[in-house]
Write an enzyme that holds these catalytic residues in place. Structure first.
Site, PDB file in Angstrom:
ATOM      1  CG  LEU A  12     -19.722 -14.065   8.204  1.00  0.00           C
ATOM      2  CD1 LEU A  12     -20.330 -13.943   6.618  1.00  0.00           C
ATOM      3  CD2 LEU A  12     -19.966 -15.245   8.941  1.00  0.00           C
ATOM      4  CB  ALA A  67     -14.413 -18.873  14.680  1.00  0.00           C
ATOM      5  CB  THR A  69     -10.593 -19.666  11.136  1.00  0.00           C
ATOM      6  OG1 THR A  69      -9.814 -18.542  11.069  1.00  0.00           O
ATOM      7  CG2 THR A  69     -12.220 -19.256  11.528  1.00  0.00           C
ATOM      8  CB  THR A 108     -16.968 -25.321  10.101  1.00  0.00           C
ATOM      9  OG1 THR A 108     -16.209 -25.997   9.010  1.00  0.00           O
ATOM     10  CG2 THR A 108     -16.685 -26.202  11.306  1.00  0.00           C
ATOM     11  CE1 TYR A 132     -12.297 -23.360  12.627  1.00  0.00           C
ATOM     12  CE2 TYR A 132     -12.994 -25.273  10.924  1.00  0.00           C
ATOM     13  CZ  TYR A 132     -13.047 -24.006  11.438  1.00  0.00           C
ATOM     14  OH  TYR A 132     -14.166 -23.272  10.994  1.00  0.00           O
TER      15      TYR A 132
HETATM   16  N1  LIG Z   1     -13.003 -19.760   6.570  1.00  0.00           N
HETATM   17  C1  LIG Z   1     -13.610 -20.739   6.008  1.00  0.00           C
HETATM   18  O1  LIG Z   1     -13.190 -21.554   4.880  1.00  0.00           O
HETATM   19  C2  LIG Z   1     -14.582 -21.360   6.986  1.00  0.00           C
HETATM   20  C3  LIG Z   1     -15.382 -22.550   6.623  1.00  0.00           C
HETATM   21  C4  LIG Z   1     -16.277 -22.842   7.286  1.00  0.00           C
HETATM   22  C5  LIG Z   1     -16.627 -22.510   8.510  1.00  0.00           C
HETATM   23  N2  LIG Z   1     -16.201 -21.029   8.798  1.00  0.00           N
HETATM   24  C6  LIG Z   1     -16.675 -20.356  10.066  1.00  0.00           C
HETATM   25  O2  LIG Z   1     -17.255 -19.009   9.634  1.00  0.00           O
HETATM   26  C7  LIG Z   1     -17.161 -18.187  10.321  1.00  0.00           C
HETATM   27  C8  LIG Z   1     -16.534 -16.874   9.919  1.00  0.00           C
HETATM   28  O3  LIG Z   1     -15.159 -17.308   9.280  1.00  0.00           O
HETATM   29  P1  LIG Z   1     -14.228 -16.400   8.734  1.00  0.00           P
HETATM   30  O4  LIG Z   1     -13.699 -17.126   7.320  1.00  0.00           O
HETATM   31  O5  LIG Z   1     -14.768 -14.847   8.399  1.00  0.00           O
HETATM   32  O6  LIG Z   1     -12.688 -16.380   9.583  1.00  0.00           O
HETATM   33  P2  LIG Z   1     -11.665 -15.263   9.924  1.00  0.00           P
HETATM   34  O7  LIG Z   1     -11.520 -14.388   8.541  1.00  0.00           O
HETATM   35  O8  LIG Z   1     -10.604 -16.240  10.160  1.00  0.00           O
HETATM   36  O9  LIG Z   1     -12.303 -14.525  10.867  1.00  0.00           O
HETATM   37  C9  LIG Z   1     -12.423 -14.755  12.424  1.00  0.00           C
HETATM   38  C10 LIG Z   1     -12.237 -13.739  13.122  1.00  0.00           C
HETATM   39  O10 LIG Z   1     -12.460 -14.278  14.393  1.00  0.00           O
HETATM   40  C11 LIG Z   1     -11.221 -13.475  15.234  1.00  0.00           C
HETATM   41  N3  LIG Z   1     -11.078 -13.906  16.219  1.00  0.00           N
HETATM   42  C12 LIG Z   1      -9.962 -14.966  16.586  1.00  0.00           C
HETATM   43  N4  LIG Z   1      -9.660 -15.105  17.792  1.00  0.00           N
HETATM   44  C13 LIG Z   1     -10.410 -14.311  18.377  1.00  0.00           C
HETATM   45  C14 LIG Z   1     -10.774 -13.851  19.869  1.00  0.00           C
HETATM   46  N5  LIG Z   1      -9.701 -14.462  20.694  1.00  0.00           N
HETATM   47  N6  LIG Z   1     -11.219 -12.843  20.279  1.00  0.00           N
HETATM   48  C15 LIG Z   1     -11.998 -12.406  19.370  1.00  0.00           C
HETATM   49  N7  LIG Z   1     -12.001 -12.608  18.112  1.00  0.00           N
HETATM   50  C16 LIG Z   1     -11.234 -13.565  17.485  1.00  0.00           C
HETATM   51  C17 LIG Z   1     -10.255 -12.816  14.390  1.00  0.00           C
HETATM   52  O11 LIG Z   1      -9.691 -11.895  14.712  1.00  0.00           O
HETATM   53  P3  LIG Z   1      -8.351 -11.203  14.138  1.00  0.00           P
HETATM   54  O12 LIG Z   1      -8.657 -10.644  12.795  1.00  0.00           O
HETATM   55  O13 LIG Z   1      -8.039 -10.193  14.988  1.00  0.00           O
HETATM   56  O14 LIG Z   1      -7.519 -12.443  13.912  1.00  0.00           O
HETATM   57  C18 LIG Z   1     -11.123 -12.877  13.082  1.00  0.00           C
HETATM   58  O15 LIG Z   1     -11.585 -11.541  12.738  1.00  0.00           O
HETATM   59  C19 LIG Z   1     -16.161 -18.930  11.568  1.00  0.00           C
HETATM   60  O16 LIG Z   1     -17.027 -19.289  12.629  1.00  0.00           O
HETATM   61  C20 LIG Z   1     -15.794 -20.089  10.892  1.00  0.00           C
HETATM   62  O17 LIG Z   1     -15.227 -21.127  11.923  1.00  0.00           O
HETATM   63  C21 LIG Z   1     -15.384 -20.785   7.971  1.00  0.00           C
END
Ligand SMILES: NC(=O)c1ccc[n+]([C@@H]2O[C@H](COP(=O)([O-])OP(=O)(O)OC[C@H]3O[C@@H](n4cnc5c(N)ncnc54)[C@H](OP(=O)(O)O)[C@@H]3O)[C@@H](O)[C@H]2O)c1
Length: 298
Positions: A12, A67, A69, A108, A132
């Site tokens: 995102l 997050a 994830t 989520t 989660y």
């Molecule tokens: N992916 C899905 O299917 C899904 C579904 C429903 C809701 N969501 C929600 O949508 C939002 C965006 O998800 P996304 O798919 O973009 O997730 P993503 O691609 O996994 O990205 C999450 C980001 O959070 C960062 N992160 C993890 N631990 C961290 C820490 N300790 N300090 C700072 N940053 C940290 C990660 O950094 P690194 O790159 O360094 O690891 C990554 O860049 C989240 O809130 C997720 O819960 C996602």
């Protein structure tokens, strides 16, 4: 406005970056965007969070895309998942409130147990069935308590993009390597192209009422429209990409994972669409868009 986006390397975060910047990194928006990753702002460390905000000027809006994830790994790393998805959100909310700023936080569909056979609305009862989901729900609740005004929680589902790893990219890779695949057919949901969600978030920021008025904190659902199982989704991915790979339906019981998955988490985005006059695109048309974009990204 000065806008901070956390999770700059995630699906995102990168999708928001792609919309507000040119390919050369020049800002296209009238607002100033600052993108940070865990190197600058580590949500697993209370000290890192305080240090970051103490050493930077005030922001008007914080979009929390970061997050924990890793849904299956969270079953083992409960404490870390809770720190990032719950306690860090609490700390962020306290800081944002003290700065008299606004917070847009992403949550989520996994806050639901998936036992409903209709689309979930924002007022439906939550009941997460894995770590989660529990930590994300705890994050929502603490945010609502600390910030009864000026926060927005957007629950989304089945996010995919041209960035990082996700179901669409995994299928594209496996489909080229294998002649047949088994994919779960009894879990139903609403896929969401991260670019569409990023666009929806930017609609909020551009909204005059959002900029000018203090508003009560609200939860919204946002996903692509339509209903699909992972099995049907995989078949469509192969059809659009013209990959010749046979897909067989598999029941959840035949595909054991450390974390339980909800059976049906269709999301009803009506509240968001009406409030922000926004688009939700059909999952199939968004899937066609990503297949074009994916060619140019790693
Ligand atoms: N992916 C899905 O299917 C899904 C579904 C429903 C809701 N969501 C929600 O949508 C939002 C965006 O998800 P996304 O798919 O973009 O997730 P993503 O691609 O996994 O990205 C999450 C980001 O959070 C960062 N992160 C993890 N631990 C961290 C820490 N300790 N300090 C700072 N940053 C940290 C990660 O950094 P690194 O790159 O360094 O690891 C990554 O860049 C989240 O809130 C997720 O819960 C996602």
């Amino acid at each position: 406005m000065r806008i901070l986006v956390t999770g700059k390397n995630g699906q995102l975060g990168r999708s928001i970056y792609k919309i507000v910047n040119t390919a050369n990194g020049d800002n296209l928006s009238p607002n100033e965007f600052i993108f940070v990753g865990r190197e600058e702002l580590d949500l697993s460390s209370e000290g890192s969070i305080s240090h970051y905000f103490d050493s930077n000027d005030r922001f008007d809006v914080i979009i929390n895309c970061a997050a924990y994830t890793a849904v299956d790994k969270a079953e083992e790393e409960q404490e870390l998942a809770n720190q990032i998805n719950h306690l860090a959100v609490k700390q962020l909310a306290e800081i944002v409130k003290a700065q008299k700023a606004k917070l847009i936080h992403i949550s989520t569909d996994y806050v639901f147990d998936g036992e409903s056979n209709k689309s979930y609305t924002e007022t439906d009862k939550t009941n997460p069935i894995n770590v989660y989901g529990k930590t994300k729900l705890a994050g929502e609740r603490t945010l609502q308590e600390i910030m009864p005004t000026n926060a927005i929680i957007i629950r989304t589902s089945w996010v995919y993009s041209e960035y990082g790893s996700n179901f669409v990219k995994t299928m594209l890779r496996l489909g080229k390597e294998r002649n047949e695949l088994n994919v779960v057919s009894d879990q139903i949901g609403s896929p969401t192209y991260a670019t569409d969600l990023a666009g929806a978030i930017l609609e909020i920021i551009d909204n005059k009422d959002y900029q000018d008025k203090k508003q009560s904190t609200e939860i919204y659902h946002y996903s692509n429209a339509g209903k699909v199982s992972w099995y049907e989704f995989a078949k469509e991915i192969f059809k659009i990409a013209k990959i010749d790979c046979k897909v067989h339906p598999l029941m959840t019981e035949q595909y054991q994972t450390p974390a339980k998955r909800p059976k049906c988490t269709l999301m009803d985005s009506d509240k968001f669409v009406k409030k922000y006059n926004a688009n939700t695109y059909n999952w199939r048309s968004s899937l066609m868009k990503i297949q074009e974009n994916i060619k140019y990204e790693k």
